[in-house]
Design an enzyme around this catalytic site. Structure first.
Site, short mmCIF file in Angstrom:
data_model
loop_
_atom_site.label_atom_id
_atom_site.label_comp_id
_atom_site.label_asym_id
_atom_site.label_seq_id
_atom_site.Cartn_x
_atom_site.Cartn_y
_atom_site.Cartn_z
CE LYS A 42 39.52 43.06 47.32
NZ LYS A 42 38.20 43.78 47.39
CG HIS A 108 34.86 36.29 52.29
ND1 HIS A 108 34.94 36.09 50.94
CD2 HIS A 108 34.73 37.64 52.47
CE1 HIS A 108 34.84 37.26 50.31
NE2 HIS A 108 34.71 38.21 51.22
CB SER A 138 43.32 41.86 44.83
OG SER A 138 42.09 42.51 44.89
P1 A3P Z 1 41.90 44.06 41.88
O1 A3P Z 1 42.15 44.59 43.26
O2 A3P Z 1 43.03 43.18 41.40
O3 A3P Z 1 41.55 45.11 40.90
P2 A3P Z 1 36.24 40.75 45.56
O4 A3P Z 1 34.99 41.15 44.94
O5 A3P Z 1 36.34 39.28 45.86
O6 A3P Z 1 36.57 41.61 46.72
O7 A3P Z 1 37.39 40.94 44.46
C1 A3P Z 1 37.77 42.23 44.05
C2 A3P Z 1 38.70 42.09 42.87
O8 A3P Z 1 37.93 41.71 41.71
C3 A3P Z 1 39.36 43.41 42.52
O9 A3P Z 1 40.63 43.06 41.96
C4 A3P Z 1 38.40 43.96 41.47
O10 A3P Z 1 38.94 44.96 40.65
C5 A3P Z 1 38.12 42.67 40.69
N1 A3P Z 1 36.91 42.79 39.86
C6 A3P Z 1 35.67 43.09 40.25
N2 A3P Z 1 34.83 43.18 39.20
C7 A3P Z 1 35.57 42.93 38.11
C8 A3P Z 1 35.29 42.88 36.71
N3 A3P Z 1 34.08 43.13 36.24
N4 A3P Z 1 36.30 42.57 35.86
C9 A3P Z 1 37.54 42.32 36.33
N5 A3P Z 1 37.88 42.36 37.65
C10 A3P Z 1 36.91 42.66 38.53
#
Ligand code: A3P
Length: 295
Positions: A42, A108, A138
């Site tokens: 996340k 991870h 998140s």
């Molecule tokens: P939030 O839950 O705070 O919205 P991962 O890919 O490591 O699982 O992380 C997911 C997090 O990255 C989520 O955060 C998601 O919304 C955010 N995220 C993914 N793509 C994004 C983008 N283009 N711009 C901003 N945040 C992004």
């Protein structure tokens, strides 16, 4: 922790990471054609995966939209048969041969568990980090999307908060994860430390520096196209990046692309939790040379 896999003391996503795969993975041989994105869950893994895929596909975003992300950016410790018995990713020990200029992977795993060739600098490693307060929030919401990270869907924030702080959670301790990779990436020409808050501030600049790092320069037109393709709104509308259609995710209550902002933690941390967290953060980070922006 229900649903989790425990392997050599590591709490890993259950039903996705299997002991078999963890053992086999140690023999995966990575070389200069590989780039591994490593992150604590996340922190922006999917975002950086899309940017690096787009670079590997030399800006061809139309082509990117045709390929499922888990196939183009395989998760190295995942047993892909769990999601798809016929997954091509499982076809060889190392993985499929891709048509991008570089093969992008993600993981991870804590540094100690990365396959030896990756630790030895045979391939490029990009570490993605995010300020821990937003990372915690998140991750909390992620449990409402899927149970494979081990916690129950109806978990309450106040019960979850101490688990995040102590690291008694899938993938373990955020502080150790981040600080080990911080040390690993510093002064290492094959490794790069990327920060979510920096991507939010200047995606174009961060992307250019990733292009240089992997040695695939894009044209200004391609770069503009990729920045548009990787905005939060387009990634939310894109089924491949919002990870729709995978049975393990229940998009009823929340989305993979949930909010995508800096500072959402203020809606969750109580004053007491915030003070306790600041103290913990200070004790772990003092003298490391690393600090995060929280808003
Ligand atoms: P939030 O839950 O705070 O919205 P991962 O890919 O490591 O699982 O992380 C997911 C997090 O990255 C989520 O955060 C998601 O919304 C955010 N995220 C993914 N793509 C994004 C983008 N283009 N711009 C901003 N945040 C992004």
């Amino acid at each position: 922790i229900p649903h989790a896999t425990v392997w050599e003391g590591q709490i890993l996503p259950g039903g996705v990471t299997t002991p078999d795969k963890m053992k086999a993975m140690q023999d995966m041989v990575f070389d200069e054609n590989d780039v591994i994105i490593v992150s604590y869950p996340k922190s922006g893994t999917t975002w950086v995966s899309e940017v690096l895929s787009a670079i590997a596909y030399e800006g061809n975003t139309e082509k990117l939209k045709q390929v499922r992300m888990d196939e183009r950016v395989p998760w190295i410790e995942m047993d892909h048969r769990c999601w798809d018995p016929n997954s091509p990713v499982q076809a060889s020990a190392k993985g499929p041969v891709r048509d991008g200029k570089k093969q992008i992977w993600f993981s991870h795993l804590h540094l100690d568990y990365l396959p030896p060739t990756a630790r030895a600098g045979k391939c490029k490693v990009v570490y993605v980090a995010r300020n821990p307060k937003d990372n915690a929030v998140s991750y909390f919401h992620f449990h409402r999307l899927t149970t494979f990270m081990g916690l129950q869907k109806d978990m309450k924030w106040n019960d979850y908060f101490p688990l995040f702080c102590s690291g008694y959670i899938c993938v373990g301790n955020w502080f150790k994860h981040t600080l080990d990779y911080w040390k690993f990436t510093r002064n290492n020409p094959n490794a790069k430390f990327v920060v979510y808050e920096d991507l939010k501030k200047d995606l174009m600049g961060e992307m250019q520096s990733l292009e240089e790092f992997v040695g695939i320069p894009l044209t200004p037109e391609q770069r503009l196209e990729v920045v548009k393709h990787c905005s939060f709104d387009s990634m939310k509308d894109n089924k491949m990046t919002n990870r729709e259609g995978l049975a393990v995710f229940d998009h009823g209550e929340t989305k993979f692309m949930r909010k995508g902002i800096v500072g959402d933690w203020k809606n969750y941390f109580t004053v007491a939790q915030n003070e306790a967290f600041d103290e913990l953060y200070k004790s772990k980070f003092e003298g490391t040379g690393l600090s995060f922006e929280f808003e």
